[in-house]
Write a protein that holds these residues in place. Structure first.
Motif, short mmCIF file in Angstrom:
data_model
loop_
_atom_site.label_atom_id
_atom_site.label_comp_id
_atom_site.label_asym_id
_atom_site.label_seq_id
_atom_site.Cartn_x
_atom_site.Cartn_y
_atom_site.Cartn_z
N TYR A 159 0.88 -1.16 0.00
CA TYR A 159 0.00 0.00 0.00
C TYR A 159 0.92 1.21 0.00
O TYR A 159 1.77 1.35 0.89
CB TYR A 159 -0.87 0.01 1.26
N VAL A 160 0.75 2.10 -0.98
CA VAL A 160 1.68 3.20 -1.17
C VAL A 160 0.92 4.52 -1.28
O VAL A 160 -0.10 4.61 -1.95
CB VAL A 160 2.52 3.01 -2.47
N GLY A 161 1.45 5.54 -0.62
CA GLY A 161 0.88 6.88 -0.73
C GLY A 161 1.84 7.89 -0.13
O GLY A 161 2.96 7.56 0.28
N GLY A 162 1.39 9.12 -0.09
CA GLY A 162 2.20 10.17 0.50
C GLY A 162 2.27 10.01 2.02
O GLY A 162 1.38 9.42 2.63
N ARG A 163 3.32 10.53 2.58
CA ARG A 163 3.47 10.48 4.04
C ARG A 163 2.78 11.69 4.65
O ARG A 163 3.13 12.82 4.32
CB ARG A 163 4.95 10.52 4.41
N PRO A 164 1.85 11.46 5.55
CA PRO A 164 1.22 12.60 6.21
C PRO A 164 2.21 13.30 7.13
O PRO A 164 3.02 12.64 7.77
CB PRO A 164 0.06 11.98 6.99
N GLU A 165 2.16 14.61 7.17
CA GLU A 165 3.10 15.37 8.00
C GLU A 165 2.86 15.14 9.49
O GLU A 165 3.80 15.13 10.27
CB GLU A 165 3.00 16.86 7.68
N ARG A 166 1.63 14.97 9.86
CA ARG A 166 1.30 14.89 11.29
C ARG A 166 1.51 13.51 11.90
O ARG A 166 1.48 13.36 13.10
CB ARG A 166 -0.13 15.35 11.51
N VAL A 167 1.67 12.51 11.08
CA VAL A 167 1.78 11.15 11.60
C VAL A 167 3.13 10.57 11.22
O VAL A 167 3.48 10.54 10.06
CB VAL A 167 0.65 10.26 11.04
N ARG A 168 3.88 10.15 12.19
CA ARG A 168 5.14 9.46 11.93
C ARG A 168 5.14 8.20 12.77
O ARG A 168 5.14 8.27 13.99
CB ARG A 168 6.33 10.33 12.29
N PRO A 169 5.13 7.04 12.13
CA PRO A 169 5.13 5.80 12.90
C PRO A 169 6.36 5.70 13.80
O PRO A 169 7.43 6.20 13.47
CB PRO A 169 5.16 4.71 11.84
N GLU A 170 6.16 5.09 14.93
CA GLU A 170 7.28 4.85 15.84
C GLU A 170 8.27 3.90 15.18
O GLU A 170 7.90 3.04 14.41
CB GLU A 170 6.77 4.22 17.15
N ARG A 171 9.52 4.10 15.52
CA ARG A 171 10.54 3.20 15.01
C ARG A 171 10.36 1.84 15.68
O ARG A 171 10.29 1.74 16.90
CB ARG A 171 11.93 3.75 15.31
N ARG A 172 10.24 0.83 14.86
CA ARG A 172 10.02 -0.52 15.35
C ARG A 172 11.31 -1.05 15.97
O ARG A 172 12.40 -0.86 15.42
CB ARG A 172 9.59 -1.39 14.18
N VAL A 173 11.18 -1.71 17.09
CA VAL A 173 12.34 -2.35 17.72
C VAL A 173 12.58 -3.65 16.97
O VAL A 173 11.67 -4.45 16.77
CB VAL A 173 12.07 -2.62 19.21
N GLY A 174 13.79 -3.83 16.53
CA GLY A 174 14.14 -5.03 15.79
C GLY A 174 14.21 -6.25 16.68
O GLY A 174 14.18 -6.15 17.91
N PRO A 175 14.31 -7.41 16.08
CA PRO A 175 14.39 -8.64 16.86
C PRO A 175 15.72 -8.73 17.61
O PRO A 175 16.70 -8.07 17.24
CB PRO A 175 14.29 -9.74 15.79
N ASP A 176 15.74 -9.54 18.64
CA ASP A 176 16.96 -9.79 19.39
C ASP A 176 17.86 -10.68 18.53
O ASP A 176 17.64 -11.88 18.43
CB ASP A 176 16.64 -10.46 20.72
N VAL A 177 18.84 -10.07 17.88
CA VAL A 177 19.69 -10.78 16.93
C VAL A 177 20.44 -11.92 17.63
O VAL A 177 20.64 -12.99 17.05
CB VAL A 177 20.67 -9.81 16.24
N ALA A 178 20.82 -11.73 18.89
CA ALA A 178 21.54 -12.78 19.61
C ALA A 178 20.70 -14.06 19.71
O ALA A 178 21.24 -15.17 19.75
CB ALA A 178 21.92 -12.30 21.01
N GLN A 179 19.39 -13.93 19.72
CA GLN A 179 18.50 -15.10 19.80
C GLN A 179 18.23 -15.69 18.42
O GLN A 179 17.68 -16.78 18.32
CB GLN A 179 17.17 -14.70 20.46
N ARG A 180 18.57 -14.99 17.36
CA ARG A 180 18.23 -15.41 16.00
C ARG A 180 19.47 -15.74 15.16
O ARG A 180 19.33 -16.06 13.98
CB ARG A 180 17.45 -14.31 15.31
N PHE A 181 20.65 -15.67 15.74
CA PHE A 181 21.86 -15.92 14.98
C PHE A 181 22.67 -17.02 15.66
O PHE A 181 22.82 -17.03 16.88
CB PHE A 181 22.71 -14.64 14.90
N SER A 182 23.17 -17.93 14.85
CA SER A 182 24.08 -18.95 15.37
C SER A 182 25.14 -19.20 14.30
O SER A 182 25.03 -18.71 13.18
CB SER A 182 23.31 -20.24 15.71
#
Length: 183
Positions: free
Chosen positions: A157-180
């Protein structure tokens, strides 16, 4: 220009967008880059369908019909594709190949979708990849005029970015738990 790492870390999903959208020339330019994903045997097992205007409503009606929804539930489901001025339907175009199984062709198509979402984000567009249980329903496939061997992976889904709304930065996964590592 941001590095690829910076672009990946900055990427966010934009659940709400304005009515602005990129044109076909800009999309073709971005797809030229997105199409460079890893692709065993250079099959290019993907295509992208720009869904605009009334075509979004037809996709919405197909979603409602596929769900067997009626009344208010059908209206709500049918309105989902209207949340953005542009939907980019990501289609995997798989075919039998002696060295490249279908799952690997799907992975290449998904790679194009992800890279395209990064490129759209970097170009200043709001993007959100949406899927759901009806993505592969035959009525939804018919609404996209998919051919045999093609299946939908979802929509950007693509469109312009509204000025008043900025999504929070998502916290990434715990890489230590996902890498071996194997030695």
């Amino acid at each position: 220009m941001a590095s690829v790492r910076e672009a990946a870390l900055a990427r966010r999903s934009w659940p709400e967008v304005t009515d602005a959208a990129p044109g076909d020339d800009e999309l073709r330019d971005l797809l030229e880059a997105a199409g460079r994903v890893a692709d065993h045997a250079s099959l290019a097992p993907w295509r992208v369908i720009a869904v605009r205007g009334d075509a979004r409503a037809r996709v919405g009606r197909a979603l409602a019909a596929a769900a067997g929804a009626e009344g208010a539930a059908a209206e709500k489901l049918a309105a989902k594709p209207l949340r953005a001025p542009l939907l980019l339907a990501i289609v995997a175009c798989t075919r039998p190949h002696p060295k490249v199984p279908e799952w690997e062709q799907d992975a290449a198509a998904a790679g194009v979708a992800h890279l395209l979402s990064l490129l759209l984000d970097e170009a200043g567009w709001g993007v959100m990849w949406r899927t759901g249980p009806l993505t592969r329903h035959p009525l939804v496939a018919d609404a996209h005029h998919l051919a045999p061997g093609e299946h939908l992976l979802g929509w950007l889904y693509v469109g312009g970015r509204p000025e008043r709304v900025r999504p929070e930065r998502r916290v990434g996964p715990d890489v230590a738990q996902r890498f071996s590592s194997l030695a």
